[in-house]
Design an enzyme around this catalytic site. Structure first.
Site, PDB file in Angstrom:
ATOM      1  N   ILE A 120      22.494  35.437  39.938  1.00 44.22           N
ATOM      2  CA  ILE A 120      21.729  35.164  38.722  1.00 44.22           C
ATOM      3  C   ILE A 120      20.266  35.056  39.130  1.00 44.22           C
ATOM      4  O   ILE A 120      19.958  34.828  40.297  1.00 44.22           O
ATOM      5  CB  ILE A 120      22.205  33.871  38.004  1.00 44.22           C
ATOM      6  CG1 ILE A 120      22.115  32.656  38.938  1.00 44.22           C
ATOM      7  CG2 ILE A 120      23.623  34.039  37.479  1.00 44.22           C
ATOM      8  CD1 ILE A 120      22.504  31.348  38.265  1.00 44.22           C
ATOM      9  N   ASP A 121      19.363  35.238  38.182  1.00 47.46           N
ATOM     10  CA  ASP A 121      17.935  35.200  38.488  1.00 47.46           C
ATOM     11  C   ASP A 121      17.542  33.846  39.077  1.00 47.46           C
ATOM     12  O   ASP A 121      18.168  32.821  38.783  1.00 47.46           O
ATOM     13  CB  ASP A 121      17.110  35.448  37.223  1.00 47.46           C
ATOM     14  CG  ASP A 121      17.231  36.879  36.725  1.00 47.46           C
ATOM     15  OD1 ASP A 121      17.659  37.750  37.502  1.00 47.46           O
ATOM     16  OD2 ASP A 121      16.913  37.115  35.542  1.00 47.46           O
ATOM     17  N   ALA A 122      16.485  33.846  39.873  1.00 52.26           N
ATOM     18  CA  ALA A 122      16.039  32.618  40.527  1.00 52.26           C
ATOM     19  C   ALA A 122      15.765  31.499  39.526  1.00 52.26           C
ATOM     20  O   ALA A 122      16.092  30.335  39.770  1.00 52.26           O
ATOM     21  CB  ALA A 122      14.793  32.894  41.361  1.00 52.26           C
ATOM     22  N   THR A 124      17.040  31.198  36.492  1.00 49.73           N
ATOM     23  CA  THR A 124      18.215  30.853  35.705  1.00 49.73           C
ATOM     24  C   THR A 124      19.015  29.800  36.452  1.00 49.73           C
ATOM     25  O   THR A 124      19.351  29.982  37.622  1.00 49.73           O
ATOM     26  CB  THR A 124      19.097  32.090  35.462  1.00 49.73           C
ATOM     27  OG1 THR A 124      18.334  33.089  34.792  1.00 49.73           O
ATOM     28  CG2 THR A 124      20.307  31.729  34.609  1.00 49.73           C
TER      29      THR A 124
END
Length: 306
Positions: A120-122, A124
């Site tokens: 997942i994105d940093a 998020t």
């Protein structure tokens, strides 16, 4: 630092590839990856090139050694574990100079064979599934590739969302100044992308809605671009719903906190991987995040610092 140089004995006169396979018993895949990433060195700390002959009795290898900053797994099972990742923590180091990532905690707690099964994105926050050995990691990663799971996110979005909606818009690379941006497109273009959105609570004073999001497909930035496309940009998004100049500053890591808050509404992206359901070895697992930051942010008084 996550990478440390370790010295290994090898047979002089062999090519570096053969030495890694025979003397260090590394797999062909790992050997190739270590060489391509410049992580094998001679005594002068010069990276070996593929097929180069070793002229010494030893080599140096940049080895990742995880360390902890106190982040424990949310729950641990025999073959896998789940971390409840905070915002602003990347999953994997992007270079040898990356000081800390979730992989540090993964390796610290479970050893060198452990790896994340997805990303997942940093910015998020929320659930990240981790395999404790290569076989489990591969099986779980395949599960994600085949979409054999259920996933739900929480997000704070701008404006009032009054009813449930399914966003069915294909996505493609924007192809403009901001290279990471995705854009919605016609059904004849891009990749199929479907997102179900359900409003949970509206804050009239802030004009913000707390929502639950179920991505049916799993495209890059899918949730972010889909919500932005219907006029409900995620609070704090520094790439969607802002001008190119602000997005470029963010990507170049030159944006100030004040500038980001002014243009995006917050210092971070308010998106959380909140629920994960999957089947493993005949058992069904249903896991919820225990991170309450998104609820606290939604309910607290919101002040723009200009």
């Amino acid at each position: 630092m996550p990478f440390t140089l370790k010295k290994f004995s090898v047979t002089k006169g062999k090519t570096i590839q053969i030495a890694l396979l025979q003397d260090l018993t590394l797999s062909p895949k790992i050997s190739s990856r270590m060489l391509s990433r410049g992580r094998i060195f001679n005594s002068n700390k010069v990276p070996y090139k593929i097929s180069q002959v070793i002229e010494e009795d030893y080599i140096y290898m940049a080895v990742f050694e995880g360390h902890t900053r106190g982040l424990n797994p949310l729950i641990t099972f025999t073959d896998f574990a789940i971390f409840d990742k905070p915002s602003n923590l990347m999953i994997h180091p992007i270079s040898k100079s990356t000081e800390y990532s979730l992989l540090d905690e993964i390796r610290y707690h479970f050893g060198d064979k452990a790896n994340q099964a997805h990303r997942i994105d940093a910015e998020t926050s929320g659930l990240v599934l981790v395999g404790r050995n290569n076989k489990t990691t591969n099986a779980l990663a395949t599960m994600f590739e085949k979409k054999e799971y259920k996933k739900a996110y929480l997000a704070i979005v701008k404006g009032k969302l009054e009813k449930e909606i399914t966003i069915d818009k294909n996505l493609k690379k924007e192809g403009k100044a901001i290279g990471v941006r995705m854009a919605t497109c016609s059904k004849e273009e891009g990749k199929e992308s479907i997102t179900n959105v359900k409003p949970l609570k509206y804050n009239k004073d802030k004009d913000l809605t707390l929502i639950e999001v179920n991505p049916i497909t799993g495209r890059q930035h899918q949730i972010r671009i889909h919500l932005n496309s219907i006029g409900h940009t995620i609070l704090g998004d520094p790439i969607y719903g802002v001008c190119d100049e602000v997005a470029e500053e963010y990507l170049n890591k030159t944006i100030s906190k004040q500038t980001r808050i002014k243009h995006s509404g917050s210092y971070r992206l308010w998106l959380q991987a909140n629920y994960l359901e999957f089947k493993y070895k005949g058992a069904i697992y249903k896991i919820y995040s225990k991170n309450k930051d998104i609820y606290q942010e939604f309910d607290k008084e919101f002040i723009l610092k200009k």
